[in-house]
Write an enzyme that holds these catalytic residues in place. Structure first.
Site, PDB file in Angstrom:
ATOM      1  N   LYS A 161       0.805  -1.228   0.000  1.00 30.15           N
ATOM      2  CA  LYS A 161       0.000   0.000   0.000  1.00 30.15           C
ATOM      3  C   LYS A 161       0.842   1.283   0.000  1.00 30.15           C
ATOM      4  O   LYS A 161       0.411   2.313  -0.516  1.00 30.15           O
ATOM      5  CB  LYS A 161      -0.955   0.002   1.182  1.00 30.15           C
ATOM      6  CG  LYS A 161      -2.098  -0.996   0.992  1.00 30.15           C
ATOM      7  CD  LYS A 161      -3.223  -0.740   1.965  1.00 30.15           C
ATOM      8  CE  LYS A 161      -4.467  -1.530   1.588  1.00 30.15           C
ATOM      9  NZ  LYS A 161      -4.338  -2.982   1.845  1.00 30.15           N
TER      10      LYS A 161
ATOM     11  N   GLU B  87     -10.048   6.695   3.398  1.00 33.02           N
ATOM     12  CA  GLU B  87     -10.940   5.732   4.042  1.00 33.02           C
ATOM     13  C   GLU B  87     -10.085   4.541   4.441  1.00 33.02           C
ATOM     14  O   GLU B  87      -9.052   4.281   3.845  1.00 33.02           O
ATOM     15  CB  GLU B  87     -12.003   5.280   3.041  1.00 33.02           C
ATOM     16  CG  GLU B  87     -11.558   4.207   2.037  1.00 33.02           C
ATOM     17  CD  GLU B  87     -10.483   4.650   1.048  1.00 33.02           C
ATOM     18  OE1 GLU B  87     -10.284   5.881   0.890  1.00 33.02           O
ATOM     19  OE2 GLU B  87      -9.816   3.780   0.454  1.00 33.02           O
TER      20      GLU B  87
ATOM     21  N   SER C 263       1.679  -9.816  -0.803  1.00 32.34           N
ATOM     22  CA  SER C 263       1.325  -8.398  -0.728  1.00 32.34           C
ATOM     23  C   SER C 263       1.584  -7.770   0.638  1.00 32.34           C
ATOM     24  O   SER C 263       1.781  -6.562   0.738  1.00 32.34           O
ATOM     25  CB  SER C 263      -0.144  -8.213  -1.109  1.00 32.34           C
ATOM     26  OG  SER C 263      -0.976  -9.051  -0.324  1.00 32.34           O
TER      27      SER C 263
HETATM   28  C1  LIG Z   1      -5.210  -3.947   1.346  1.00 42.70           C
HETATM   29  C2  LIG Z   1      -4.508  -5.217   1.092  1.00 42.70           C
HETATM   30  C3  LIG Z   1      -4.857  -6.077   0.028  1.00 42.70           C
HETATM   31  C4  LIG Z   1      -6.052  -5.834  -0.863  1.00 42.70           C
HETATM   32  O1  LIG Z   1      -5.987  -4.716  -1.653  1.00 42.70           O
HETATM   33  P1  LIG Z   1      -5.694  -4.766  -3.229  1.00 42.70           P
HETATM   34  O2  LIG Z   1      -6.032  -3.422  -3.681  1.00 42.70           O
HETATM   35  O3  LIG Z   1      -6.556  -5.844  -3.810  1.00 42.70           O
HETATM   36  O4  LIG Z   1      -4.261  -5.106  -3.366  1.00 42.70           O
HETATM   37  C5  LIG Z   1      -4.107  -7.208  -0.188  1.00 42.70           C
HETATM   38  N1  LIG Z   1      -3.058  -7.522   0.607  1.00 42.70           N
HETATM   39  C6  LIG Z   1      -2.700  -6.737   1.655  1.00 42.70           C
HETATM   40  C7  LIG Z   1      -1.559  -7.154   2.500  1.00 42.70           C
HETATM   41  C8  LIG Z   1      -3.410  -5.574   1.933  1.00 42.70           C
HETATM   42  O5  LIG Z   1      -3.043  -4.815   2.981  1.00 42.70           O
END
Ligand SMILES: *Cc1c(COP(=O)(O)O)cnc(C)c1O
Length: 409
Positions: free
Chosen positions: A100, A122, A395
């Protein structure tokens, strides 16, 4: 196979000038937001064309966020599954714990460039709020984060983090007191304070230019991964896998490979606790039996939305807050329609098991979102050849999910 080029071919040029990805995307907003969105579109186009903007962003990504992230060969996981070679793109190692920060740094820099001294955001679980508050502190911007009061109770630690970073956290009492209600409140603030304020949206959602802009700030994930896999194994991967909430980490990984015809792409949504409407957050994986998704407009964009027969937005469920949203980014709706990417969904339980497996085999506790992608890799591995290469986007890290993960023990 011919030797792949070191840099990707020119990627597809969508969205079009109206912000459309095929039939999806666009700008479905009240009159009062049309001018601010046009202003943002122009400022973003100018920044994109300015080498100075890219230099500054690259510098921050390297020195503040921790890029480039490693592409790690998951040796023990690969041996354990006995299938394809599995590589992990380690976005979990970034500052604030997930991908993020890529988007927050980009939009924060853009806000400062536009002369906006205040950012609003948000947040659901609080991860986007924390990343936004972090960037606001780094740039000296005022920061207000809207959060449903139900989420505030569930995610106390992130509320403290945001406050420690100097952000004001505003509790939202309307509706289900969760993310969708927080977005409505942030939109209201933006309409009122648009001269001084930038709305720092957290995924590839919302009205044009957000889905394009947020994607562009995450493209670095796939650009790095593509160069890293070529350096490491001399060829392109066979399959990319990423979890899909709004879809920003997934499109970030996919984008640099879109013109590489031999590279398959798989987005993994939240299968939650069952197939009935309200039990999951599977918007594009409908072919696998999940009920309730059809095209519609939510929060400024036309895309696949989970809704009742008469068009009311459905509640959703996932063990993973980051995947728990009724709409999906419009570019994913197009990739699904074109069959360029495939979408499936994984249950809460399979994601929990996958998190456990990665912790034991690789010494990495993944975010539950990322564990959804891993669960699908685990499910498919036995059907794949050993010489195939899979890149999984890790992610985020699992620190934020320890309460839930601890229930396994
Ligand atoms: C917020 C988040 C997501 C989901 O958001 P996307 O916009 O689909 O990437 C996925 N993995 C993590 C670790 C997150 O914090």
């Amino acid at each position: 196979m011919s030797t792949p080029k070191a840099t990707p071919e020119a990627a597809p040029t969508w969205p079009d000038v109206r912000g459309r990805f095929g039939a999806y995307g666009g700008r479905y907003v009240p009159e009062t937001l049309v001018t601010p969105l046009e202003e943002l579109e122009h400022a973003y186009a100018e920044a994109q064309a300015d080498a100075g903007f890219h230099r500054e962003l690259d510098f921050l990504l390297r020195t503040f966020a921790g890029r480039p992230t490693p592409l790690q060969f998951a040796e023990r996981l690969t041996a354990h599954l006995g299938g394809p070679q599995i590589y992990l793109k380690r976005e979990d190692l970034l500052h604030t714990g997930s991908h993020k920060i890529n988007n927050c740094l980009g939009q924060g820099l853009l806000a400062a460039r536009m002369g906006k001294r205040r950012v609003i955001a948000e947040t659901g679980a609080g991860q986007h709020g924390v990343a936004t508050a972090t960037v606001a502190a780094r740039f000296g911007l005022e920061c207000v984060v809207y959060m449903g009061t139900a989420d505030m109770e569930r995610q106390r630690l992130n509320v403290y983090r945001m406050r420690l970073l100097g952000a004001e956290v505003v509790g939202v009492e309307s509706g289900s007191r969760t993310l969708k209600d927080a977005i409505n409140e942030a939109m209201r603030d933006w309409v009122t304070n648009v001269r001084t304020t930038h709305y720092l949206l957290g995924s590839v959602l919302g009205a044009h230019p957000y889905p394009q802009m947020v994607r562009d700030f995450h493209k670095v994930i796939g650009a790095e991964a593509r160069a890293q896999i070529l350096a490491d194994s001399g060829r392109l991967p066979d399959l990319l896998v990423a979890c899909v909430g709004g879809g920003s980490n997934a499109i970030g990984l996919f984008h640099a490979f879109l013109e590489d015809a031999g590279v398959k792409m798989l987005g993994v949504e939240a299968g939650g606790s069952g197939h009935k409407l309200g039990e999951h957050a599977a918007r594009l994986a409908a072919s696998t039996g999940f009920a309730g998704a059809r095209p519609g407009v939510l929060q400024g964009t036309y895309t696949y939305v989970l809704q009742t027969d008469d068009g009311q937005i459905s509640t959703t469920h996932s063990i993973s807050a980051g995947l728990d949203y009724p709409a999906v980014g419009p570019e994913h709706a197009l990739l699904a329609e074109q069959k360029r990417a495939e979408y499936t969904a994984v249950s809460d339980d399979a994601a929990l098991d996958a998190a456990h497996t990665l912790a034991r085999l690789e010494g990495i506790i993944p975010a539950l979102e990322s564990a959804h992608g891993l669960a699908e890799v685990i499910a498919r591995a036995p059907k794949m050849r050993r010489d195939e290469i899979v890149i999984l986007n890790l992610s985020g890290r699992g620190d934020k999910d320890m309460d839930i993960l601890a229930r396994l023990l």
